[in-house]
Motif scaffolding. Structure first.
Motif, PDB file in Angstrom:
ATOM      1  N   SER A   7       0.855  -1.188   0.000  1.00  0.00           N
ATOM      2  CA  SER A   7       0.000   0.000   0.000  1.00  0.00           C
ATOM      3  C   SER A   7       0.889   1.235   0.000  1.00  0.00           C
ATOM      4  N   CYS A   8       0.683   2.111  -0.979  1.00  0.00           N
ATOM      5  CA  CYS A   8       1.457   3.352  -1.097  1.00  0.00           C
ATOM      6  C   CYS A   8       0.590   4.499  -0.607  1.00  0.00           C
ATOM      7  N   VAL A   9       0.925   5.037   0.541  1.00  0.00           N
ATOM      8  CA  VAL A   9       0.149   6.134   1.121  1.00  0.00           C
ATOM      9  C   VAL A   9       0.608   7.439   0.493  1.00  0.00           C
ATOM     10  N   VAL A  10      -0.335   8.160  -0.120  1.00  0.00           N
ATOM     11  CA  VAL A  10      -0.045   9.432  -0.776  1.00  0.00           C
ATOM     12  C   VAL A  10      -0.930  10.481  -0.138  1.00  0.00           C
ATOM     13  N   THR A  11      -0.327  11.451   0.520  1.00  0.00           N
ATOM     14  CA  THR A  11      -1.100  12.515   1.153  1.00  0.00           C
ATOM     15  C   THR A  11      -1.248  13.674   0.181  1.00  0.00           C
ATOM     16  N   ALA A  12      -2.428  14.247   0.164  1.00  0.00           N
ATOM     17  CA  ALA A  12      -2.719  15.344  -0.750  1.00  0.00           C
ATOM     18  C   ALA A  12      -2.369  16.671  -0.097  1.00  0.00           C
ATOM     19  N   GLY A  13      -1.573  17.459  -0.779  1.00  0.00           N
ATOM     20  CA  GLY A  13      -1.277  18.809  -0.326  1.00  0.00           C
ATOM     21  C   GLY A  13      -2.114  19.803  -1.098  1.00  0.00           C
ATOM     22  N   ILE A 101      -9.485   6.451  -2.335  1.00  0.00           N
ATOM     23  CA  ILE A 101      -9.497   7.753  -1.671  1.00  0.00           C
ATOM     24  C   ILE A 101     -10.070   7.568  -0.281  1.00  0.00           C
ATOM     25  N   VAL A 102      -9.316   8.012   0.722  1.00  0.00           N
ATOM     26  CA  VAL A 102      -9.800   7.982   2.102  1.00  0.00           C
ATOM     27  C   VAL A 102      -9.715   9.396   2.647  1.00  0.00           C
ATOM     28  N   THR A 103     -10.592   9.684   3.588  1.00  0.00           N
ATOM     29  CA  THR A 103     -10.684  11.041   4.125  1.00  0.00           C
ATOM     30  C   THR A 103     -10.427  11.027   5.620  1.00  0.00           C
ATOM     31  N   SER A 104      -9.519  11.909   6.036  1.00  0.00           N
ATOM     32  CA  SER A 104      -9.239  12.034   7.459  1.00  0.00           C
ATOM     33  C   SER A 104     -10.359  12.816   8.125  1.00  0.00           C
ATOM     34  N   GLY A 105     -10.746  12.398   9.317  1.00  0.00           N
ATOM     35  CA  GLY A 105     -11.818  13.089  10.027  1.00  0.00           C
ATOM     36  C   GLY A 105     -11.358  14.311  10.788  1.00  0.00           C
ATOM     37  N   ALA A 106     -10.058  14.531  10.856  1.00  0.00           N
ATOM     38  CA  ALA A 106      -9.564  15.685  11.617  1.00  0.00           C
ATOM     39  C   ALA A 106      -9.932  16.988  10.915  1.00  0.00           C
ATOM     40  N   GLU A 107     -10.257  18.015  11.687  1.00  0.00           N
ATOM     41  CA  GLU A 107     -10.665  19.287  11.100  1.00  0.00           C
ATOM     42  C   GLU A 107      -9.488  20.021  10.468  1.00  0.00           C
ATOM     43  N   ALA A 108      -8.350  19.994  11.100  1.00  0.00           N
ATOM     44  CA  ALA A 108      -7.158  20.663  10.557  1.00  0.00           C
ATOM     45  C   ALA A 108      -5.998  19.678  10.630  1.00  0.00           C
ATOM     46  N   PRO A 109      -6.034  18.643   9.808  1.00  0.00           N
ATOM     47  CA  PRO A 109      -5.027  17.582   9.934  1.00  0.00           C
ATOM     48  C   PRO A 109      -3.657  18.039   9.443  1.00  0.00           C
ATOM     49  N   THR A 110      -2.637  17.632  10.171  1.00  0.00           N
ATOM     50  CA  THR A 110      -1.271  17.839   9.702  1.00  0.00           C
ATOM     51  C   THR A 110      -0.914  16.748   8.702  1.00  0.00           C
ATOM     52  N   THR A 111       0.195  16.918   8.036  1.00  0.00           N
ATOM     53  CA  THR A 111       0.651  15.880   7.115  1.00  0.00           C
ATOM     54  C   THR A 111       0.853  14.564   7.850  1.00  0.00           C
ATOM     55  N   ALA A 112       1.387  14.641   9.074  1.00  0.00           N
ATOM     56  CA  ALA A 112       1.577  13.425   9.864  1.00  0.00           C
ATOM     57  C   ALA A 112       0.256  12.741  10.163  1.00  0.00           C
ATOM     58  N   ALA A 113      -0.782  13.511  10.482  1.00  0.00           N
ATOM     59  CA  ALA A 113      -2.097  12.917  10.764  1.00  0.00           C
ATOM     60  C   ALA A 113      -2.662  12.247   9.515  1.00  0.00           C
ATOM     61  N   LEU A 114      -2.508  12.887   8.368  1.00  0.00           N
ATOM     62  CA  LEU A 114      -2.983  12.284   7.123  1.00  0.00           C
ATOM     63  C   LEU A 114      -2.245  10.982   6.838  1.00  0.00           C
ATOM     64  N   ARG A 220       3.770   5.161  14.407  1.00  0.00           N
ATOM     65  CA  ARG A 220       3.008   6.141  13.635  1.00  0.00           C
ATOM     66  C   ARG A 220       3.793   7.462  13.643  1.00  0.00           C
ATOM     67  N   TYR A 221       3.451   8.338  12.705  1.00  0.00           N
ATOM     68  CA  TYR A 221       4.094   9.643  12.618  1.00  0.00           C
ATOM     69  C   TYR A 221       3.669  10.517  13.795  1.00  0.00           C
ATOM     70  N   GLU A 229       8.651  12.732   9.581  1.00  0.00           N
ATOM     71  CA  GLU A 229       9.253  11.602   8.868  1.00  0.00           C
ATOM     72  C   GLU A 229      10.663  11.302   9.367  1.00  0.00           C
ATOM     73  N   ILE A 230      11.355  12.306   9.910  1.00  0.00           N
ATOM     74  CA  ILE A 230      12.705  12.085  10.436  1.00  0.00           C
ATOM     75  C   ILE A 230      12.646  11.165  11.659  1.00  0.00           C
ATOM     76  N   LEU A 231      11.748  11.488  12.605  1.00  0.00           N
ATOM     77  CA  LEU A 231      11.598  10.656  13.792  1.00  0.00           C
ATOM     78  C   LEU A 231      11.049   9.288  13.423  1.00  0.00           C
ATOM     79  N   PHE A 232      10.086   9.236  12.522  1.00  0.00           N
ATOM     80  CA  PHE A 232       9.473   7.962  12.112  1.00  0.00           C
ATOM     81  C   PHE A 232      10.521   7.027  11.503  1.00  0.00           C
ATOM     82  N   GLY A 233      11.413   7.558  10.671  1.00  0.00           N
ATOM     83  CA  GLY A 233      12.448   6.731  10.055  1.00  0.00           C
ATOM     84  C   GLY A 233      13.393   6.139  11.083  1.00  0.00           C
ATOM     85  N   ALA A 234      13.781   6.941  12.071  1.00  0.00           N
ATOM     86  CA  ALA A 234      14.667   6.431  13.121  1.00  0.00           C
ATOM     87  C   ALA A 234      13.975   5.376  13.960  1.00  0.00           C
ATOM     88  N   GLU A 235      12.692   5.589  14.274  1.00  0.00           N
ATOM     89  CA  GLU A 235      11.953   4.600  15.063  1.00  0.00           C
ATOM     90  C   GLU A 235      11.790   3.295  14.298  1.00  0.00           C
TER      91      GLU A 235
END
Length: 983
Positions: A7-13, A101-114, A220-221, A229-235
């Motif tokens: 699964s390739c997760v692609v976040t929309a900016g 296509i999936v939709t995050s329920g957060a009102e102001a999601p960060t890239t990490a949340a997405l 998780r991010y 992504e820096i912390l996630f990669g190290a973890e």
């Protein structure tokens, strides 16, 4: 294989086309069992009516005609979100089985949340994450999946590249390339076997991770981090039980680094990574990461300082200064270059202005940008020094050598403190440092502003006096007022830009340099009515601006009606349809003409046509080191030929780029030019020491004498591992090139059993006479025995070497072509050598002719770079001592019976990589040392210890130079003009 493996997760900016590129790269994968999970926020997905109503109730009044100025930005954001949603829907409709296509329920999601929402929705056994605009290579998923299945790894990672700016090819991070992290496929069970994964942030993208690992470790991010992504990669790296690294390119198109724009996020992520348990008992790993952060993140920030405005610089310096002290410990910086140490220290101190000056100097290391101070024989960046000796050492810039440079020609940073307009006059005020002895306190100062017209090759300069020059503490201040329109009377279309420089005049000389100006200050400079010589139609207004190198410049523009009309007419004449067709036609003709000068066309014409031309009797073409110099054995043969006075012989010399140093009485032809090919085709005799171009055949009636350029220590020719690894066609090409030699000079039986054998030279082609270049050395040895070493050769006076100093020549071997033409750092520490022996020795440094070396600035007369000197034999005659490693120069210098020292810090590695014909330690006619300390100790005791090596030198000279008699040039000419060729 399951329905979905990856699964390739692609976040929309906010960039719809970036989303398209990322998703299309997933759909284009050769491995069909992949899916693209496109994660949208509520805004891009379209908020529900209740949310919309709430938003309208809260601020609906503001969206009408009376809305605030920022509302246009909200409208732009809404438009961008609609475009993103439209692209996502389009891609999902085209391939609904592979695009979800999936939709995050957060009102102001960060890239990490997405990203976290995308990972929660992933169906595959493995997952990967793409940032905005990042693209998977076509076989990326297949390569990652196969590596994971084959090795049982929970985490697989490969190479990735990022954008580096406009018109610049994408590049991987330099630290990852240098560490060869992805040089080959390998599996590691211990992070210590691949520390760069966490040291260089290698896992921010380009990875494939098992979803089972994500669930087991709860990975998780971090949604509170901008660069999660820096912390996630190290973890991930810490949690994975097995990691596989592949050499394949996985991801391209990663966004270019913006050191200032992402600084806060980078700092926060770095601190969090350093606190992970994986670093708890790994001090070396933690320090390596801290050091990498300083050099890979903070140094680029310092380089960016001249581009930033004052507020951004102050904010950046404050953020760095707030870092925990352990993350910026001075010991982490002591092995860096002086200016890099200074930049980091000033950032850590929160000194934004100082960091600006140091950042400016990073790109101009010869420029003095701060008032230097001298303490206890050392030179420091500034007078105010910290009490901590480690921090003080960070400000030590003695190695830059500014204390040895005269004022004349030493560039100083001219920083404009005011740039404004008073009527038709440009008012400039500036400040430049007055460092050390460069400006004596009592020296009278005057200055001139010089405006250099671009396009005039420096011939057109407009000068104006500087009104005031005065000293202020450790700086020189100045003020000037210039009537720009009256001064700048340019005379051509190519002179539309003028670059102002300040020339500072003192009794010690004049120094000149451009004017540094912060970009936000240029608006106050105004504009000025111009009076160009071609008239107002050419231009009417001088407009100051800041160049990409952060210097003030003035550009002539057409702002008034006559000039604008003329500019529009000129634009139309050069851009309307017939003109565009003419331009395309001209480009096509130029491309075809350029093809006629291409290497392939020239080779084809030479081998098919020119080679059929009749030879010109008595014509000789000489070449030394592929045309790079006038020296070696071809020079010795040429000078012997002139001494013999053979009138019917016509000589030509090839040169690679410059004719400097080549004989004026010979015909000079540029290597690989048409004239060069014509000369080769018609020459009756070829003489060189390395090989004329391999793909050029030798004419049937031409005699080719190959002098070669040195006896061999390392394996050569078909004994080289590099040649053995080549395919049959490449080896056949080399064999054909070597078969051109009619005569091959050798200087001992060692050459016969090594060089001649491994270059497959027939016994009848060998000329046992020695090297013509060494005739000079044989004569010098005889002179030493009859009349002593003095007077020295004339070269000593040219180099300014006094008779009481011992001359040491350092000549290391070739160690491989530097990347991108960068200069190499030599193994010997010339600065330390000069500090120890500066009063006794003069060190001459001769880099290999295929390399250029970086030398530190040392006291005058202690270290001299002689790499560009044409003839090494002259240097050998001058030298009292030779320091070398594996270079063939050792065999030549042995003929002089003078001391030799072998500085071989990487002997075992070199032999393992290149192979050798004999054991250097067993055969060397002098001490073999591996460290700088050993070398200095040997040099200090050289006069006492050298007597023990005289017998070894005699044996060495006889074994490797047994055919040297001092008559090699004469013998080689006799053989050459005998005219025997190998058909």
């Amino acid at each position: 294989m399951s329905a979905v493996e990856i699964s390739c997760v692609v976040t929309a900016g906010r960039d719809a086309q970036a989303l398209r590129r990322s998703v299309e790269s997933v759909v284009a994968q050769t491995m069909r069992a992949t899916e693209a999970v496109v994660v949208l926020g509520l805004t891009a997905a379209g908020p529900p009516e209740t949310a919309g109503g709430g938003a309208g109730d809260a601020g609906g009044e503001g969206l009408g005609p009376g809305r605030p100025a920022g509302a246009a930005g909200f409208a732009d954001a809404d438009s961008a979100a609609e475009d993103v949603r439209a692209v996502a829907d389009e891609l999902a409709a085209l391939d609904p089985a592979r695009v979800r296509i999936v939709t995050s329920g957060a009102e102001a999601p960060t890239t990490a949340a997405l990203r976290n929402h995308g990972l929660d929705q992933a169906r595959g056994r493995y997952a990967t994450v793409l940032g905005e605009g990042e693209r998977l290579q076509q076989d990326a998923c297949r390569n990652l999946w196969e590596a994971a299945e084959r090795s049982g790894a929970e985490l697989v990672a490969g190479r990735w590249t990022r954008r580096a700016g406009r018109r610049v090819k994408e590049q991987p991070p330099a630290r990852i390339v240098e560490s060869q992290l992805y040089a080959r496929s390998r599996t590691v069970d211990e992070l210590g076997d691949a520390p760069e994964l966490v040291v260089a942030d290698a896992l921010v993208t380009g990875f494939c991770v098992s979803t089972a690992l994500l669930d087991r470790a709860g990975l998780r991010y971090a949604e509170d981090l901008d660069r999660a992504e820096i912390l996630f990669g190290a973890e991930m790296a810490a949690a994975a039980r097995r990691i596989t690294l592949v050499p394949n390119l996985v991801v391209s198109g990663r966004a270019a680094e913006d050191p200032a724009g992402t600084l806060e996020g980078q700092l926060a992520a770095h601190v969090r990574v350093a606190e992970l348990p994986l670093f708890r008992n790994r001090t070396a790993l933690r320090e390596a990461r801290d050091r990498a952060f300083l050099t890979d993140r903070l140094l680029p920030l310092a380089r960016q300082f001249p581009k930033l405005d004052a507020d951004a610089r102050a904010r950046a310096a404050a953020l760095v200064a707030a870092l925990p002290a352990v993350r910026t410990d001075p010991d982490l910086r002591l092995d860096l270059a002086p200016l890099e140490r200074v930049c980091l220290q000033l950032l850590v101190d929160g000194d934004a202005d100082g960091a600006l000056a140091a950042g400016y100097a990073l790109g101009r290391p010869d420029t003095v940008t701060s008032a230097l101070a001298e303490r206890d024989g050392r030179v420091y960046w500034r007078a105010a020094l910290p009490e901590d000796p480690r921090e003080r050492a960070a400000l030590d810039v003695t190695a830059l050598g500014h204390q040895y440079r005269p004022l004349a020609g030493t560039p100083l940073m001219n920083r404009l403190t005011h740039c404004g307009q008073e009527g038709e006059r440009l008012v400039l005020e500036g400040r430049l440092p007055a460092p050390l002895q460069l400006l004596a306190p009592e020296a009278p100062l005057t200055a001139t502003l010089e405006f250099l017209a671009r396009g005039s090759d420096g011939r057109r300069v407009f000068r104006a006096p500087v009104d005031e020059v005065w000293r202020e503490g450790d700086a020189v201040r100045w003020r000037a007022s210039v009537e720009i329109g009256a001064l700048l009377r340019v005379g051509g279309a190519r002179e539309r830009v003028c670059d102002p420089h300040l020339a500072l005049h003192t009794p010690a000389g004049t120094t000149s340099g451009p004017l540094f100006l912060e970009r936000e200050r240029v608006e106050a400079a105004g504009s000025y009515l111009a009076r160009p010589r071609p008239g107002r139609l050419f231009g009417d207004t001088w407009k100051p601006y800041v160049t990409v190198k952060h210097h003030l410049a003035l550009q002539l523009e057409a702002r008034r009606l006559p000039g604008r009309v003329a500019a529009a007419a000129l634009h139309y004449l050069t851009h309307f349809r017939p003109a565009r067709k003419l331009k395309r036609l001209a480009k096509g003709v130029r491309r075809r003409f350029d093809r006629l000068s291409s290497r392939s066309i020239k080779t084809r014409v030479y081998n098919r046509l020119l080679i059929r031309l009749p030879v010109r009797r008595g014509s000789v073409i000489f070449e030394s080191h592929m045309g790079k110099c006038y020296g070696d054995s071809p020079r010795a043969m040429y000078e012997e030929l002139r001494a013999q006075g053979r009138r019917k012989v016509r000589c030509a010399w090839s040169y690679a780029s410059s004719t400097d140093g080549f004989p004026a009485d010979a015909r000079l032809v540029r290597r690989l030019s048409w004239r060069y090919l014509w000369t080769l085709a018609r020459a009756q005799f070829w003489v060189d020491n390395q090989g004329f171009p391999l793909d050029l055949r030798k004419p049937p009636r031409t005699t080719y004498l190959q002098t070669w350029h040195g006896s061999a220590y390392k394996r050569m020719g078909f004994a080289e591992s590099r040649i053995k690894a080549q395919n049959v066609s490449e080896r056949d090409k080399l064999s054909a090139a070597l078969a051109r030699f009619d005569h091959f000079l050798v200087r001992s039986e060692h050459d016969v059993t090594t060089l001649a054998r491994d270059y497959r030279q027939a016994p009848e082609s060998l000329v046992r006479c020695g090297y013509p270049r060494n005739d000079r050395l044989v004569r010098a040895r005889a002179d030493d025995e009859t009349r002593g070493r003095f007077p020295r050769p004339a070269l000593a006076a040219e180099l300014g070497i006094p008779d009481h100093r011992t001359v040491v020549l350092y000549a290391p071997t070739f160690r491989g072509m530097p990347k991108k033409g960068r200069a190499v750092r030599l193994p010997l520490d010339a600065e330390r050598f000069a500090e120890r022996f500066g009063d006794e020795y003069v060190l001459l440094v001769r880099a290999h002719y295929l390399e250029s070396a970086v030398l530190p600035v040392c006291p005058p007369g202690t270290v001299i770079d002689v790499s560009r000197h044409h003839d090494v034999s002259e240097l050998l005659c001058l030298a009292d001592v030779l320091i070398t490693d594996y270079s063939s120069i050792m065999f030549d210098y042995a003929l002089l019976d003078r001391p030799m020292v072998f500085f071989a810090p990487d002997l075992e590695e070199y032999v393992a990589a290149r192979g050798s014909y004999f054991d250097l330690r067993a055969e060397a006619p002098g001490p073999v040392v591996a460290t700088q300390d050993e070398l200095l100790r040997v040099m200090a005791e050289l006069k006492l210890s050298d007597t023990g090596h005289r017998a070894e030198r005699a044996r060495f000279a006889h074994k490797f130079g047994g055919f040297e008699s001092g008559l090699a040039a004469r013998t080689a000419l006799d053989v050459l003009f005998a005219g025997r060729t190998r058909r």
